[in-house]
Design a protein around this motif. Structure first.
Motif, PDB file in Angstrom:
ATOM      1  N   LEU A 188       0.825  -1.210   0.000  1.00  0.00           N
ATOM      2  CA  LEU A 188       0.000   0.000   0.000  1.00  0.00           C
ATOM      3  C   LEU A 188       0.860   1.262   0.000  1.00  0.00           C
ATOM      4  N   ASN A 189       1.948   1.244   0.740  1.00  0.00           N
ATOM      5  CA  ASN A 189       2.847   2.395   0.755  1.00  0.00           C
ATOM      6  C   ASN A 189       3.435   2.650  -0.631  1.00  0.00           C
ATOM      7  N   ILE A 190       3.782   1.586  -1.326  1.00  0.00           N
ATOM      8  CA  ILE A 190       4.318   1.731  -2.687  1.00  0.00           C
ATOM      9  C   ILE A 190       3.239   2.250  -3.625  1.00  0.00           C
ATOM     10  N   LEU A 191       2.047   1.664  -3.548  1.00  0.00           N
ATOM     11  CA  LEU A 191       0.960   2.067  -4.442  1.00  0.00           C
ATOM     12  C   LEU A 191       0.529   3.511  -4.212  1.00  0.00           C
ATOM     13  N   ASN A 192       0.676   3.998  -2.994  1.00  0.00           N
ATOM     14  CA  ASN A 192       0.280   5.368  -2.673  1.00  0.00           C
ATOM     15  C   ASN A 192       1.420   6.373  -2.821  1.00  0.00           C
ATOM     16  N   ASP A 193       2.599   5.917  -3.207  1.00  0.00           N
ATOM     17  CA  ASP A 193       3.753   6.795  -3.376  1.00  0.00           C
ATOM     18  C   ASP A 193       3.618   7.550  -4.694  1.00  0.00           C
ATOM     19  N   GLU A 194       3.467   8.859  -4.598  1.00  0.00           N
ATOM     20  CA  GLU A 194       3.250   9.674  -5.800  1.00  0.00           C
ATOM     21  C   GLU A 194       4.493   9.757  -6.685  1.00  0.00           C
ATOM     22  N   ARG A 195       5.645   9.345  -6.168  1.00  0.00           N
ATOM     23  CA  ARG A 195       6.876   9.365  -6.972  1.00  0.00           C
ATOM     24  C   ARG A 195       6.917   8.206  -7.968  1.00  0.00           C
ATOM     25  N   ILE A 196       6.071   7.194  -7.755  1.00  0.00           N
ATOM     26  CA  ILE A 196       6.048   6.026  -8.633  1.00  0.00           C
ATOM     27  C   ILE A 196       4.943   6.222  -9.667  1.00  0.00           C
ATOM     28  N   PRO A 197       5.308   6.237 -10.955  1.00  0.00           N
ATOM     29  CA  PRO A 197       4.295   6.477 -11.998  1.00  0.00           C
ATOM     30  C   PRO A 197       3.236   5.369 -12.031  1.00  0.00           C
ATOM     31  N   ASP A 198       2.004   5.764 -12.335  1.00  0.00           N
ATOM     32  CA  ASP A 198       0.923   4.792 -12.494  1.00  0.00           C
ATOM     33  C   ASP A 198       1.299   3.787 -13.580  1.00  0.00           C
ATOM     34  N   GLY A 199       0.962   2.538 -13.358  1.00  0.00           N
ATOM     35  CA  GLY A 199       1.244   1.496 -14.336  1.00  0.00           C
ATOM     36  C   GLY A 199       2.617   0.864 -14.184  1.00  0.00           C
ATOM     37  N   SER A 200       3.418   1.339 -13.211  1.00  0.00           N
ATOM     38  CA  SER A 200       4.752   0.762 -13.008  1.00  0.00           C
ATOM     39  C   SER A 200       4.624  -0.658 -12.466  1.00  0.00           C
ATOM     40  N   PRO A 201       5.441  -1.584 -12.991  1.00  0.00           N
ATOM     41  CA  PRO A 201       5.432  -2.932 -12.409  1.00  0.00           C
ATOM     42  C   PRO A 201       6.014  -2.877 -10.994  1.00  0.00           C
TER      43      PRO A 201
END
Length: 62
Positions: free
Chosen positions: A28-41
């Motif tokens: 959840l922390n990774i999915l909510n991290d705005e630094r990680i672009p949507d769609g990233s594996p």
């Protein structure tokens, strides 16, 4: 509540699921991290099997 009341079944269940809860929190922390672009594996490090069955097998093997 059941764990605080000392119910053994609830305490054992919490011991079993704590690793899963930790891994889900990481995810959840990774999915909510705005630094990680949507769609990233995404792959969590140490992708061990945390299924309930595997925990029981590992526990018995020890």
């Amino acid at each position: 509540m059941a764990v605080e009341n000392g119910e053994r079944v609830a305490t054992r269940w919490m011991q079993v699921v704590e690793p899963q809860i930790g891994r889900l929190t990481q995810l959840l922390n990774i999915l909510n991290d705005e630094r990680i672009p949507d769609g990233s594996p995404i792959e969590l490090a140490d992708s061990s099997d945390f299924s309930h069955e595997q925990v029981l097998i590992d526990d018995k093997a020890a």
